[in-house]
Enzyme design. Structure first.
Site, PDB file in Angstrom:
ATOM      1  N   GLU A   1      -3.713  10.440   3.654  1.00 60.01           N
ATOM      2  CA  GLU A   1      -4.376   9.957   4.064  1.00 60.01           C
ATOM      3  C   GLU A   1      -4.567  11.464   5.009  1.00 60.01           C
ATOM      4  O   GLU A   1      -3.805  12.057   4.497  1.00 60.01           O
ATOM      5  CB  GLU A   1      -4.748   9.612   5.276  1.00 60.01           C
ATOM      6  CG  GLU A   1      -5.353   7.935   4.402  1.00 60.01           C
ATOM      7  CD  GLU A   1      -4.796   6.548   5.292  1.00 60.01           C
ATOM      8  OE1 GLU A   1      -5.844   6.190   5.558  1.00 60.01           O
ATOM      9  OE2 GLU A   1      -3.554   6.613   6.102  1.00 60.01           O
TER      10      GLU A   1
ATOM     11  N   TRP B   1     -14.266   7.591   4.888  1.00 58.81           N
ATOM     12  CA  TRP B   1     -14.637   6.869   5.575  1.00 58.81           C
ATOM     13  C   TRP B   1     -14.824   7.455   7.210  1.00 58.81           C
ATOM     14  O   TRP B   1     -13.916   8.347   7.174  1.00 58.81           O
ATOM     15  CB  TRP B   1     -14.269   5.364   5.118  1.00 58.81           C
ATOM     16  CG  TRP B   1     -12.575   6.051   5.341  1.00 58.81           C
ATOM     17  CD1 TRP B   1     -11.509   6.080   4.338  1.00 58.81           C
ATOM     18  CD2 TRP B   1     -11.477   5.705   6.487  1.00 58.81           C
ATOM     19  NE1 TRP B   1     -10.752   6.041   5.046  1.00 58.81           N
ATOM     20  CE2 TRP B   1     -10.118   5.486   6.542  1.00 58.81           C
ATOM     21  CE3 TRP B   1     -12.077   5.432   7.728  1.00 58.81           C
ATOM     22  CZ2 TRP B   1      -8.945   6.167   7.415  1.00 58.81           C
ATOM     23  CZ3 TRP B   1     -10.892   5.143   9.065  1.00 58.81           C
ATOM     24  CH2 TRP B   1     -10.020   5.043   8.614  1.00 58.81           C
TER      25      TRP B   1
ATOM     26  N   GLU C   1       1.272  -1.149   0.058  1.00 59.91           N
ATOM     27  CA  GLU C   1      -0.373  -0.002  -0.145  1.00 59.91           C
ATOM     28  C   GLU C   1       0.886   1.342  -0.217  1.00 59.91           C
ATOM     29  O   GLU C   1       1.472   1.522   0.316  1.00 59.91           O
ATOM     30  CB  GLU C   1      -0.502  -0.286   1.437  1.00 59.91           C
ATOM     31  CG  GLU C   1      -1.858   0.879   1.442  1.00 59.91           C
ATOM     32  CD  GLU C   1      -2.881   0.821   2.956  1.00 59.91           C
ATOM     33  OE1 GLU C   1      -3.015  -0.173   2.705  1.00 59.91           O
ATOM     34  OE2 GLU C   1      -3.320   1.911   3.174  1.00 59.91           O
TER      35      GLU C   1
ATOM     36  N   THR D   1      -8.231   4.495  17.133  1.00 53.83           N
ATOM     37  CA  THR D   1      -8.411   5.078  15.672  1.00 53.83           C
ATOM     38  C   THR D   1      -9.559   5.811  15.513  1.00 53.83           C
ATOM     39  O   THR D   1      -9.039   7.018  14.683  1.00 53.83           O
ATOM     40  CB  THR D   1      -9.233   3.697  14.512  1.00 53.83           C
ATOM     41  OG1 THR D   1      -8.684   2.287  14.874  1.00 53.83           O
ATOM     42  CG2 THR D   1      -9.318   4.212  13.327  1.00 53.83           C
TER      43      THR D   1
END
Ligand SMILES: *[C@@H]1O[C@H](CO)[C@@H](O)[C@H](O)[C@H]1NC(C)=O
Ligand SMILES: *[C@@H]1O[C@H](CO)[C@@H](O)[C@H](O)[C@H]1NC(C)=O
Ligand SMILES: *[C@@H]1O[C@H](CO)[C@@H](O)[C@H](O)[C@H]1NC(C)=O
Length: 457
Positions: free
Chosen positions: A166, A253, A162, A264
């Site tokens: 972000e 998201w 990946e 998170t």
């Protein structure tokens, strides 16, 4: 940092034809069973769309379970309409027929595409149909904003290599960059690039990925470089460097959803305000705005990094660059019952005939899509509520029509985890033994499918 496995499954809805009994989850130590051999990006076993992009051969029943994936093709996407964007429930692997596969609610607005996240939804994700085995990708975008709201522009391979950009909605002057090798978490890999307000301003984000180096550029200026030579892993005798064919994925998201782990939520800037944030009031959803996106393939003469054939697949689950085959196998499933082991299964038969309790579409299909595009009508618009049209909404969807938004949020509540219950009820079982970060996507998907609900993370 935590984001990688938190990619939204997208707004999912249990299609009528999709009644899944005991869906199995999968990871490196628990491969899928033979009847549902494909392990999706989110760690759930199924057939059909589970075997397409995102299917992880290391976690699937066998290395041939996932369908071969379409090779790189240089493409430019104008992102001025929804043309070329196909819902996951309608895509069988023919990359010549679609540019992106979507889950959630993309909307065309003012010559851009908005990825939206209506109240208590899981947002929207678009993934390219083609795979990129090194190359240059660029996107012009304006991020979403708000605590807990995350925008992402990443390359992600089926074995979870990946490369990321972000954006956390409370840190609008920071682009976070990151990379992973096969999903292995390394908290030292993240690095920030500073820039002007990412919600209000267009920036062009670029990733140049070669076998030896990754460069992240913003507006043409180098912001970070990572060399493969810096990634040697002596213990495992390998380069911990992204090296396998990857789909470009863009998403919004809910990092701050209350079903997520505390770490998170914290990383994402805190819990999401689903009610009083300006974007919830108008247009009625969080959104990220995308303009032109392009892919330029690396086009090497010899592997790694070629795109001479029709498809890529792995010939060994080591899944390093030297196990990627660039060949001529077909990528298109005969039906949503097919798998890499039987590509023609169900072809031109009536799909409803059998196997009706097998998961065929990861996360389910989105009912929102059809009506959402209807809600798009650029012209009809902000008729009401002029009070909220302040300019801080920065163009994009900020001014988006109230009519449009109510259209889309209606459809999303249909498809949503039972209106308003984006939490426990939707959250399904939550454990798969992998790194905590990766559990969430997977477990959420389990929740979705098992409960006939939609949600994730
Ligand atoms: C990046 O920025 C965020 C906040 O803006 C901060 O929390 C994080 O620690 C930074 N990461 C690095 C690697 O500096
Ligand atoms: C490809 O993988 C092999 C095996 O891990 C490694 O020796 C080689 O250096 C890699 N090459 C590149 C360009 O990553
Ligand atoms: C909203 O209405 C104003 C005033 O009529 C108009 O100037 C503006 O372009 C409209 N915006 C949209 C998105 O239609």
């Amino acid at each position: 940092m935590l984001s990688r496995f938190l990619l939204p499954v997208g707004v999912a809805l249990l299609g009528a034809n999709l009644a899944v009994a005991d869906q199995e989850s999968c990871d490196l130590d628990n491969k899928c069973p033979e009847d549902t051999p494909c392990c999706s990006q989110y760690g759930q076993c199924g057939v059909g769309a589970y075997c397409l992009g995102g299917c992880d051969p290391r976690m699937s029943f066998s290395i041939e379970s996932c369908a071969p994936i379409p090779v790189c093709e240089s493409r430019t996407f104008s992102m001025d309409s929804l043309d070329g964007i196909v819902d996951v429930s309608e895509y069988l692997g023919d990359a010549s027929k679609a540019d992106f596969v979507s889950q959630g609610e993309p909307i065309a607005y003012n010559d851009n595409v908005l990825l939206t996240m209506p109240p208590r939804s899981v947002g929207t994700v678009l993934a390219t149909t083609v795979n990129i085995w090194y190359g240059t990708i660029k996107a012009k975008l304006k991020t979403s904003r708000g605590a807990g709201v995350v925008t992402a522009f990443i390359l992600l391979s089926d074995v979870k290599d990946e490369i990321d950009y972000e954006f956390v909605g409370t840190e609008l002057e920071t682009a976070q960059t990151n990379y992973y090798f096969q999903g292995v978490t390394d908290y030292g890999n993240s690095q920030n690039i500073s820039l002007s307000d990412t919600f209000s301003n267009w920036h062009e984000y670029e990733i140049r990925w070669t076998p030896d180096k990754i460069t992240w550029l913003v507006d043409g200026q180098e912001g970070r470089t990572k060399k493969r030579s810096e990634t040697w892993d002596d213990e495992n005798q390998r380069w911990n460097y992204p090296q396998t064919p990857s789909r470009l994925q863009i998403s919004i998201w809910p990092g701050g959803a209350d079903t997520n782990k505390e770490g998170t939520i914290e990383w994402a800037g805190g819990p999401i305000d689903w009610e009083n944030h300006p974007d919830m009031e108008n247009p009625g959803y969080y959104y990220a705005t995308f303009g032109e996106i392009s892919i330029e393939c690396y086009d090497a003469d010899s592997a790694p990094g070629t795109n001479k054939g029709v498809s890529y697949w792995f010939d060994d689950i080591a899944a390093t660059n030297d196990t990627v085959v660039d060949g001529d196998k077909d990528t298109i499933l005969g039906s949503f019952l097919a798998t890499g082991l039987d590509m023609d299964k169900g072809k031109s038969d009536d799909d409803s005939s059998d196997d009706d309790d097998v998961a065929t579409i990861p996360g389910g299909s989105s009912s929102g899509t059809g009506s959402t595009s209807g809600a798009t009508s650029d012209e009809d618009s902000n008729s009401s509520d002029s009070s909220s049209s302040d300019d801080s909404s920065g163009g994009g969807g900020g001014d988006s029509s109230n009519s449009g938004s109510s259209g889309s949020s209606d459809s999303s509540s249909d498809s949503s985890c039972d209106t308003g219950s984006f939490s426990q009820d939707c959250n399904g079982g939550a454990d798969s033994g992998a790194a905590p970060e990766r559990v969430m996507g997977a477990s959420a998907l389990a929740g979705i499918v098992a409960l006939g609900a939609l949600l994730i993370l």
